[in-house]
Design a protein around this motif. Structure first.
Motif, PDB file in Angstrom:
ATOM      1  N   TYR A   7       0.812  -1.215   0.000  1.00 52.13           N
ATOM      2  CA  TYR A   7       0.000   0.000   0.000  1.00 52.13           C
ATOM      3  C   TYR A   7       0.848   1.269   0.000  1.00 52.13           C
ATOM      4  CZ  TYR A   7      -3.647  -3.291   1.173  1.00 52.13           C
ATOM      5  OH  TYR A   7      -4.518  -4.350   1.169  1.00 52.13           O
ATOM      6  N   GLU A  10       7.215   2.601   3.012  1.00 51.66           N
ATOM      7  CA  GLU A  10       7.354   2.919   4.424  1.00 51.66           C
ATOM      8  C   GLU A  10       8.802   3.232   4.730  1.00 51.66           C
ATOM      9  OE1 GLU A  10       6.460   0.936   8.802  1.00 51.66           O
ATOM     10  OE2 GLU A  10       6.031  -0.132   6.938  1.00 51.66           O
ATOM     11  N   GLU A  31       0.123   1.848   6.432  1.00 54.77           N
ATOM     12  CA  GLU A  31      -0.689   1.035   5.554  1.00 54.77           C
ATOM     13  C   GLU A  31      -2.172   1.264   5.854  1.00 54.77           C
ATOM     14  OE1 GLU A  31       0.474  -3.001   5.871  1.00 54.77           O
ATOM     15  OE2 GLU A  31       2.586  -2.622   5.388  1.00 54.77           O
TER      16      GLU A  31
END
Length: 336
Positions: A7, A10, A31
């Motif tokens: 998603y 990070e 996420e």
């Protein structure tokens, strides 16, 4: 170094400078699914912390639900054969089914719900203490963590069965504060507290807690105390179903219920039963006889006068409730 996720990307939550492992630099792209779950858990934690005793049935249900779900997950962890043979959907279905079944049992049988809630309360308090103690001294024997958790859990379970209101308020405030603490740990970006709990049982050294970890842990006792105080003073004063039960009881209590000294009820004068009257009681037999004599022309003036007096007396007796038989007629006195 960035980590690519489904998603998004990070970044490391902590900017780890050389020689300094406790520098907090939050630069993270969360996420979607874990963020939604964290938000929901944060909302439930605040509701539990400040309004938990008001939702007692829901608290008892989730107490059994979490116990059943945790038991199934622990079984999957200890038995890798089940984890490999069963699909992910089957494992989730079994876990949800067991959780719902345990939740219904704890909701319908309050004693079981109070016992499980007391066990969870003691376990959470003991785990928090063990995490703090482990930072200063090692827990050498393996039975110390498990034995202390079982001892404190059984003690709080007995106390919860004896004093429902006090310990259920403590349970809801502690559980809500623990949920908020874990959500704050995830928001900070480290999520190290579950690892600290795991290291207690696995006897791993692990990374020591940093200052921001201590700040997150400090929210646990603070929020527990504030939530317990708010519930004790305001939100847990009276349950809605108990209030309705008391109102129903007050409706059934008679208003004019007086007792004399000694607990005896005063004697009341009973009214005499009403006399039954019929349509034929109004006309006396003598009056009917006088009417017949007039009709036939054989009656005298004396008999007519006596019949009139008798009729008047019978009517008067009817109005005053006399019990004189209708067949008894006064003897007329006539002057010759």
């Amino acid at each position: 170094m960035a980590v690519t996720l489904p998603y998004g990307t990070e970044e490391p939550a902590l900017g780890l400078a050389e020689g300094d492992d406790c520098t907090l630099q939050i630069n993270i792209m969360y996420e979607v699914i874990p963020t939604i779950v964290c938000t929901m858990c944060l909302s439930f934690g605040l509701i539990y912390c400040f309004f938990g005793y008001r939702c007692l049935k829901m608290v008892l249900f989730f107490s059994g639900f979490t116990f059943g779900l945790a038991a199934v997950l622990l079984l999957y962890h200890k038995e890798p054969v089940l984890n490999s043979r069963l699909s992910l959907e089957t494992q989730a279905g079994i876990g949800l089914g067991m959780g719902i079944l345990c939740g219904l049992i704890t909701t319908l049988v309050s004693a079981i719900g109070y016992t499980l809630s007391g066990l969870q309360l003691g376990s959470m308090i003991c785990l928090a203490v063990l995490v703090v103690v482990r930072q200063f001294c090692p827990l050498a024997p393996e039975w110390v963590p498990i034995g202390s958790i079982l001892a404190v859990g059984i003690l709080t379970a007995v106390f919860t069965l004896l004093w429902h209101r006090l310990f259920m308020i403590l349970y809801t405030s502690v559980l809500g504060a623990a949920t908020v603490m874990l959500c704050a740990d995830y928001i900070v970006g480290t999520f190290t507290l579950p690892d600290q709990v795991y290291n207690i049982f696995s006897h791993d050294s692990g990374r020591p807690l940093c200052w921001f970890d201590w700040a997150v842990i400090g929210t646990f006792p603070l929020l527990s105390a504030v939530g317990g105080l708010v519930q004790w003073k305001w939100t847990a004063t009276e349950l809605p179903h108990k209030e309705g039960f008391h109102k129903k009881q007050k409706k059934h209590v008679p208003k004019h219920r007086h007792f004399v000294q000694g607990g005896r009820r005063p004697h009341r004068k009973r009214r005499p039963p009403p006399l039954k009257r019929y349509a034929g009681d109004v006309l006396a037999p003598s009056y009917i006889q006088s009417l017949q004599e007039r009709r036939m022309g054989t009656g005298s003036s004396c008999s007519s006068i006596s019949s009139t007096i008798t009729h008047t007396l019978i009517d008067f007796d009817f109005e005053t409730g006399s019990m004189v038989p209708l067949t008894a007629s006064p003897t007329p006195v006539c002057a010759v």
